[in-house]
Write a protein that holds these residues in place. Structure first.
Motif, PDB file in Angstrom:
ATOM      1  N   ASP A   1      43.501 -60.443  15.810  1.00  0.00           N
ATOM      2  CA  ASP A   1      43.425 -60.939  17.161  1.00  0.00           C
ATOM      3  C   ASP A   1      44.189 -60.076  18.146  1.00  0.00           C
ATOM      4  OD1 ASP A   1      41.658 -62.940  17.275  1.00  0.00           O
ATOM      5  OD2 ASP A   1      43.080 -64.540  16.845  1.00  0.00           O
ATOM      6  N   ILE A   2      44.716 -58.953  17.640  1.00  0.00           N
ATOM      7  CA  ILE A   2      45.445 -58.095  18.561  1.00  0.00           C
ATOM      8  C   ILE A   2      44.772 -56.723  18.590  1.00  0.00           C
ATOM      9  CG2 ILE A   2      47.161 -57.465  16.785  1.00  0.00           C
ATOM     10  CD1 ILE A   2      49.190 -57.412  19.241  1.00  0.00           C
ATOM     11  N   ARG A   3      44.602 -56.237  19.809  1.00  0.00           N
ATOM     12  CA  ARG A   3      43.943 -54.938  19.971  1.00  0.00           C
ATOM     13  C   ARG A   3      44.985 -53.827  19.884  1.00  0.00           C
ATOM     14  NH1 ARG A   3      39.032 -55.416  23.113  1.00  0.00           N
ATOM     15  NH2 ARG A   3      38.678 -57.568  23.727  1.00  0.00           N
ATOM     16  N   VAL A   4      44.505 -52.611  19.642  1.00  0.00           N
ATOM     17  CA  VAL A   4      45.385 -51.461  19.499  1.00  0.00           C
ATOM     18  C   VAL A   4      46.291 -51.308  20.718  1.00  0.00           C
ATOM     19  CG1 VAL A   4      45.420 -48.941  19.418  1.00  0.00           C
ATOM     20  CG2 VAL A   4      43.898 -50.214  17.891  1.00  0.00           C
ATOM     21  N   TYR A   5      45.713 -51.395  21.912  1.00  0.00           N
ATOM     22  CA  TYR A   5      46.544 -51.170  23.099  1.00  0.00           C
ATOM     23  C   TYR A   5      47.536 -52.311  23.325  1.00  0.00           C
ATOM     24  CZ  TYR A   5      43.813 -54.349  26.101  1.00  0.00           C
ATOM     25  OH  TYR A   5      43.215 -55.440  26.645  1.00  0.00           O
TER      26      TYR A   5
ATOM     27  N   VAL B   1      39.764 -79.531  25.642  1.00  0.00           N
ATOM     28  CA  VAL B   1      39.289 -78.221  25.218  1.00  0.00           C
ATOM     29  C   VAL B   1      39.091 -78.307  23.714  1.00  0.00           C
ATOM     30  CG1 VAL B   1      41.653 -77.319  25.019  1.00  0.00           C
ATOM     31  CG2 VAL B   1      39.742 -75.730  25.179  1.00  0.00           C
ATOM     32  N   CYS B   2      38.011 -77.646  23.265  1.00  0.00           N
ATOM     33  CA  CYS B   2      37.685 -77.727  21.851  1.00  0.00           C
ATOM     34  C   CYS B   2      37.107 -76.371  21.477  1.00  0.00           C
ATOM     35  CB  CYS B   2      36.670 -78.847  21.678  1.00  0.00           C
ATOM     36  SG  CYS B   2      36.410 -79.273  20.001  1.00  0.00           S
ATOM     37  N   ASP B   3      37.923 -75.541  20.868  1.00  0.00           N
ATOM     38  CA  ASP B   3      37.513 -74.171  20.582  1.00  0.00           C
ATOM     39  C   ASP B   3      37.050 -73.502  21.884  1.00  0.00           C
ATOM     40  OD1 ASP B   3      37.181 -71.988  18.951  1.00  0.00           O
ATOM     41  OD2 ASP B   3      35.125 -72.499  18.414  1.00  0.00           O
ATOM     42  N   THR B   4      35.786 -73.101  21.961  1.00  0.00           N
ATOM     43  CA  THR B   4      35.325 -72.414  23.180  1.00  0.00           C
ATOM     44  C   THR B   4      34.617 -73.368  24.145  1.00  0.00           C
ATOM     45  OG1 THR B   4      33.280 -71.810  22.054  1.00  0.00           O
ATOM     46  CG2 THR B   4      35.062 -70.211  21.984  1.00  0.00           C
ATOM     47  N   THR B   5      34.659 -74.665  23.863  1.00  0.00           N
ATOM     48  CA  THR B   5      34.021 -75.619  24.769  1.00  0.00           C
ATOM     49  C   THR B   5      35.091 -76.447  25.484  1.00  0.00           C
ATOM     50  OG1 THR B   5      33.871 -77.413  23.158  1.00  0.00           O
ATOM     51  CG2 THR B   5      32.087 -75.801  23.140  1.00  0.00           C
ATOM     52  N   PHE B   6      34.703 -77.005  26.631  1.00  0.00           N
ATOM     53  CA  PHE B   6      35.672 -77.800  27.388  1.00  0.00           C
ATOM     54  C   PHE B   6      34.937 -78.876  28.178  1.00  0.00           C
ATOM     55  CE2 PHE B   6      34.657 -76.339  31.642  1.00  0.00           C
ATOM     56  CZ  PHE B   6      33.962 -75.168  31.385  1.00  0.00           C
ATOM     57  N   GLY B   7      35.698 -79.773  28.786  1.00  0.00           N
ATOM     58  CA  GLY B   7      35.069 -80.803  29.604  1.00  0.00           C
ATOM     59  C   GLY B   7      36.021 -81.951  29.863  1.00  0.00           C
ATOM     60  N   ARG B   8      35.451 -83.066  30.283  1.00  0.00           N
ATOM     61  CA  ARG B   8      36.238 -84.267  30.539  1.00  0.00           C
ATOM     62  C   ARG B   8      35.579 -85.405  29.788  1.00  0.00           C
ATOM     63  NH1 ARG B   8      38.889 -86.258  35.963  1.00  0.00           N
ATOM     64  NH2 ARG B   8      39.187 -84.028  36.132  1.00  0.00           N
ATOM     65  N   VAL B   9      36.357 -86.211  29.115  1.00  0.00           N
ATOM     66  CA  VAL B   9      35.794 -87.294  28.310  1.00  0.00           C
ATOM     67  C   VAL B   9      35.047 -88.280  29.216  1.00  0.00           C
ATOM     68  CG1 VAL B   9      36.279 -89.182  26.719  1.00  0.00           C
ATOM     69  CG2 VAL B   9      37.632 -87.071  26.600  1.00  0.00           C
ATOM     70  N   LYS B  10      33.722 -88.354  29.024  1.00  0.00           N
ATOM     71  CA  LYS B  10      32.876 -89.226  29.861  1.00  0.00           C
ATOM     72  C   LYS B  10      32.701 -90.586  29.227  1.00  0.00           C
ATOM     73  CE  LYS B  10      28.973 -87.105  30.397  1.00  0.00           C
ATOM     74  NZ  LYS B  10      27.916 -86.141  30.703  1.00  0.00           N
TER      75      LYS B  10
ATOM     76  N   ILE C   1      41.440 -71.959  28.808  1.00  0.00           N
ATOM     77  CA  ILE C   1      41.629 -71.718  27.377  1.00  0.00           C
ATOM     78  C   ILE C   1      40.286 -71.490  26.689  1.00  0.00           C
ATOM     79  CG2 ILE C   1      42.338 -72.779  25.189  1.00  0.00           C
ATOM     80  CD1 ILE C   1      44.654 -74.022  26.668  1.00  0.00           C
ATOM     81  N   ALA C   2      39.309 -72.344  27.030  1.00  0.00           N
ATOM     82  CA  ALA C   2      37.985 -72.215  26.414  1.00  0.00           C
ATOM     83  C   ALA C   2      37.364 -70.870  26.766  1.00  0.00           C
ATOM     84  CB  ALA C   2      37.088 -73.361  26.866  1.00  0.00           C
ATOM     85  N   THR C   3      37.509 -70.471  28.024  1.00  0.00           N
ATOM     86  CA  THR C   3      36.914 -69.215  28.471  1.00  0.00           C
ATOM     87  C   THR C   3      37.583 -68.023  27.812  1.00  0.00           C
ATOM     88  OG1 THR C   3      36.673 -70.349  30.582  1.00  0.00           O
ATOM     89  CG2 THR C   3      36.120 -68.028  30.558  1.00  0.00           C
ATOM     90  N   THR C   4      38.908 -68.074  27.727  1.00  0.00           N
ATOM     91  CA  THR C   4      39.644 -66.983  27.076  1.00  0.00           C
ATOM     92  C   THR C   4      39.205 -66.846  25.627  1.00  0.00           C
ATOM     93  OG1 THR C   4      41.535 -67.539  28.450  1.00  0.00           O
ATOM     94  CG2 THR C   4      41.953 -66.080  26.583  1.00  0.00           C
ATOM     95  N   ARG C   5      39.092 -67.973  24.968  1.00  0.00           N
ATOM     96  CA  ARG C   5      38.670 -67.937  23.563  1.00  0.00           C
ATOM     97  C   ARG C   5      37.259 -67.372  23.429  1.00  0.00           C
ATOM     98  NH1 ARG C   5      40.658 -73.903  21.862  1.00  0.00           N
ATOM     99  NH2 ARG C   5      42.748 -73.355  21.162  1.00  0.00           N
ATOM    100  N   ALA C   6      36.370 -67.787  24.323  1.00  0.00           N
ATOM    101  CA  ALA C   6      34.989 -67.313  24.248  1.00  0.00           C
ATOM    102  C   ALA C   6      34.945 -65.802  24.439  1.00  0.00           C
ATOM    103  CB  ALA C   6      34.132 -68.013  25.293  1.00  0.00           C
ATOM    104  N   GLU C   7      35.734 -65.301  25.399  1.00  0.00           N
ATOM    105  CA  GLU C   7      35.770 -63.849  25.641  1.00  0.00           C
ATOM    106  C   GLU C   7      36.301 -63.122  24.420  1.00  0.00           C
ATOM    107  OE1 GLU C   7      38.133 -63.457  29.134  1.00  0.00           O
ATOM    108  OE2 GLU C   7      36.472 -64.073  30.449  1.00  0.00           O
TER     109      GLU C   7
ATOM    110  N   ARG D   1      33.775 -62.989  21.694  1.00  0.00           N
ATOM    111  CA  ARG D   1      32.719 -62.024  22.009  1.00  0.00           C
ATOM    112  C   ARG D   1      33.220 -60.592  21.760  1.00  0.00           C
ATOM    113  NH1 ARG D   1      31.785 -63.402  27.355  1.00  0.00           N
ATOM    114  NH2 ARG D   1      31.579 -65.571  26.706  1.00  0.00           N
ATOM    115  N   ALA D   2      34.423 -60.315  22.233  1.00  0.00           N
ATOM    116  CA  ALA D   2      34.985 -58.965  22.061  1.00  0.00           C
ATOM    117  C   ALA D   2      35.125 -58.624  20.584  1.00  0.00           C
ATOM    118  CB  ALA D   2      36.337 -58.885  22.750  1.00  0.00           C
ATOM    119  N   LYS D   3      35.511 -59.628  19.802  1.00  0.00           N
ATOM    120  CA  LYS D   3      35.699 -59.419  18.373  1.00  0.00           C
ATOM    121  C   LYS D   3      34.368 -59.075  17.708  1.00  0.00           C
ATOM    122  CE  LYS D   3      38.630 -62.158  15.448  1.00  0.00           C
ATOM    123  NZ  LYS D   3      39.271 -63.473  15.419  1.00  0.00           N
ATOM    124  N   GLU D   4      33.340 -59.800  18.105  1.00  0.00           N
ATOM    125  CA  GLU D   4      31.996 -59.540  17.589  1.00  0.00           C
ATOM    126  C   GLU D   4      31.596 -58.102  17.886  1.00  0.00           C
ATOM    127  OE1 GLU D   4      29.732 -60.760  15.552  1.00  0.00           O
ATOM    128  OE2 GLU D   4      31.413 -62.119  15.184  1.00  0.00           O
ATOM    129  N   LEU D   5      31.827 -57.714  19.147  1.00  0.00           N
ATOM    130  CA  LEU D   5      31.447 -56.365  19.574  1.00  0.00           C
ATOM    131  C   LEU D   5      32.195 -55.318  18.769  1.00  0.00           C
ATOM    132  CD1 LEU D   5      31.185 -56.603  23.460  1.00  0.00           C
ATOM    133  CD2 LEU D   5      29.363 -56.114  21.821  1.00  0.00           C
TER     134      LEU D   5
END
Ligand code: GTP
Ligand code: MG
Length: 374
Positions: free
Chosen positions: A3-7, A291-300, A346-352, A355-359
Motif C-alpha cells: 500500500d505504499i508507493r516508492v516515492y 463508509v464501507c470499503d469503497t462505498t459510502f452513504g447515509r443509512v436510509k 475515505i471511500a473515494t481515497t480507497r477507490a483511487e 484503482r492505482a494498485k490494479e494499474l
C-alpha cells in the motif's frame, strides 16, 4: 503491505526516489517511483538503509473493531456491556444447517412466522433465557472463507453440524480445519438423531480421529445430539452456546459509533444497494453517515432479521441497511463517520488506491512477461 508507493516510502524515510529505485535495481528489481512496494522489497530497503520498517494501513484504525478484555488498561470501559455471541453454523452439504437454524428460530421467535415468508437473510438473532444469540448460516463455507481472508473475524463460536446418519464427510473435514484456524470455541451438533440409522458413537469416533475428542471421552469438545425435525437437544445446544459465550467475556460499547461486518450484499430493484450486516460495536441508526470499503452513504432504512423496519440495530444484532451508493463487498466493515464528507472522502481515497494498485499490477505483469520473452 503493497500500500505504499516508492516515492511515498522515499519521502517517509528522507531519501530520494532515485536512491530507493537504485537499491532495488541493483538487486534486480525493476520499479518506478509510482509502483507499490511489496513486503520483501520493504524488508530489503529497511536493511539497506538501516531503518526499521513497519507497515500500517493509514485507514486501518477506521475499520479496527478490536478485542476487548476485562482488565485491559488504557480503555475507558465505563460504557462497555456484555454483547451477544455471534455463532456460525458450518457443516457438510445437507447435514441440516438451515433446518437446525429454522427450528431454533421458530421455537424462539414468537411472532412473524405465520405467513411463512421466505427470508433470504441467513443470519438471525434469537433469545434464550433473556439472552440473545446471533446465528449465521453458511451455504457451504464460502462466506466464512471470504470473511477470514479479509480479516473480518465476526464469529465468536463455531457450530459444526454433522448428520448422525452420515458421519464425517469431506466438507466436514474442511470445516474442521477452518474452525480450528479461527481459534473460536467449537461445538459439535450431531444432527438427525431422530433417524433410525443415526449412530452417535460413529460420529464421535470419526471426529476424535480428526482431533475433536468428546468431553465424555476425555477430550475437550462438546458434542450435542440434536434433531432439527423433532427439536430434541436444541435447548441443550443453546445452553451450551451461552456457557461458551460467558467464558469468552464478550464486551462492546453500545454508545460508540457503530462498526458492522457486511455478511451479504446485493442490488435490489426499487431499494438500491442492500447490505446485510452484523453490528460488532456501537449502535447503528437511521441517518448515520457510513463508509464501507469503497462505498459510502447515509443509512436510509434498516430492517431487522424478520424483515421489519426498525430505527436501529444494537450489539451483535443483524439486519439489512439501505443507503449506500453502491453494493459493498461482503466481508468488509461498515463504519459510522461524523460527517458525510468524511465518509465520502475515505471511500473515494480507497477507490483511487484500489484503482492505482490494479494499474501498477498490470504494468508489472507486462514487464515480467516481456522479460520472459527476451
Ligand atoms: P446446505 O445448505 O445445502 O449445505 O444444506 P443444509 O446443511 O442447510 O441442510 P438442510 O437444512 O437443507 O437439510 C437437508 C435435508 O435434511 C432436508 O431434507 C431436511 O429436511 C433434512 N433434515 C435436516 N435436519 C434433519 C433432522 O434432524 N432429521 C431428519 N430426519 N431430517 C433432517
Ligand atoms: Mg442450508
Amino acid at each position: 503491505p503493497e500500500d505504499i508507493r516508492v516515492y511515498e516510502f522515499a519521502e517517509a524515510c528522507g531519501k530520494s526516489p532515485a536512491e530507493v529505485i537504485t537499491v532495488l535495481f541493483s538487486l534486480g528489481m525493476m520499479v518506478t517511483k509510482n509502483d507499490f512496494l511489496k513486503q520483501d522489497e520493504l524488508e530489503i530497503l529497511g536493511e539497506e538503509f538501516g531503518i526499521e520498517v513497519t507497515v500500517r494501513d493509514a485507514l486501518e484504525d477506521v475499520n479496527y473493531v478490536g478485542d476487548y478484555h476485562d482488565g485491559d488498561e488504557d480503555i475507558d470501559d465505563s460504557s462497555f456491556v456484555t454483547r451477544p455471541p455471534v455463532v456460525t453454523i458450518m457443516g457438510h452439504v445437507d447435514h441440516g444447517k438451515t433446518s437446525l437454524l429454522d427450528k431454533i428460530r421458530s421455537s424462539k421467535i414468537a411472532s412473524g412466522e405465520a405467513g411463512g415468508i421466505t427470508q433470504h437473510i441467513s443470519s438471525y438473532t434469537v433469545e434464550k433465557n433473556g439472552q440473545k444469540i446471533t446465528f449465521v448460516d453458511t451455504p457451504g463455507h464460502a462466506a466464512f472463507s471470504a470473511m477470514r481472508s479479509r480479516g473480518t473475524a465476526i464469529t465468536d463460536i463455531v457450530i459444526i453440524v454433522v448428520a448422525a446418519d452420515d458421519g464425517v464427510k469431506p466438507q466436514t473435514e474442511e470445516v474442521i480445519a477452518h474452525a480450528k484456524a479461527s481459534g473460536c470455541p467449537i461445538i459439535i451438533a450431531m444432527n438427525k438423531i431422530d433417524k433410525e440409522t443415526a449412530n452417535i458413537d460413529m460420529v464421535k469416533a470419526q471426529m476424535a480421529e480428526k482431533g475433536m475428542t468428546p468431553v465424555d471421552w476425555g477430550g475437550n469438545t462438546e458434542f450435542i445430539g440434536v434433531s432439527a425435525k423433532s427439536g430434541e437437544g436444541i435447548e441443550d445446544l443453546l445452553e451450551n452456546i451461552l456457557i461458551q459465550a460467558e467464558l469468552l467475556e464478550l464486551k462492546a460499547d453500545p454508545t460508540a459509533k457503530a462498526k458492522a461486518a457486511v455478511i451479504e450484499s446485493s442490488l435490489e430493484k426499487g431499494r438500491g444497494p442492500v447490505a446485510t450486516i452484523i453490528v460488532q460495536n456501537g449502535t447503528l441508526r437511521i441517518g448515520d453517515n457510513i463508509v464501507c470499503d469503497t462505498t459510502f452513504g447515509r443509512v436510509k432504512a434498516i430492517t431487522d432479521d424478520n424483515g421489519n423496519a426498525v430505527k436501529e440495530l444494537g450489539l451483535s444484532e443483524t439486519g439489512t441497511v439501505l443507503g449506500l451508493n453502491d453494493v459493498p463487498t461482503t466481508g468488509t466493515v461498515m463504519v459510522v463517520m461524523d460527517s458525510d464528507k468524511e465518509a465520502r472522502d475515505i471511500a473515494t481515497t480507497r477507490a483511487e488506491h484500489a484503482r492505482a494498485k490494479e494499474l501498477s499490477k498490470s504494468t508489472k505483469v507486462s514487464l515480467e512477461e516481456m522479460s520472459g520473452l527476451i
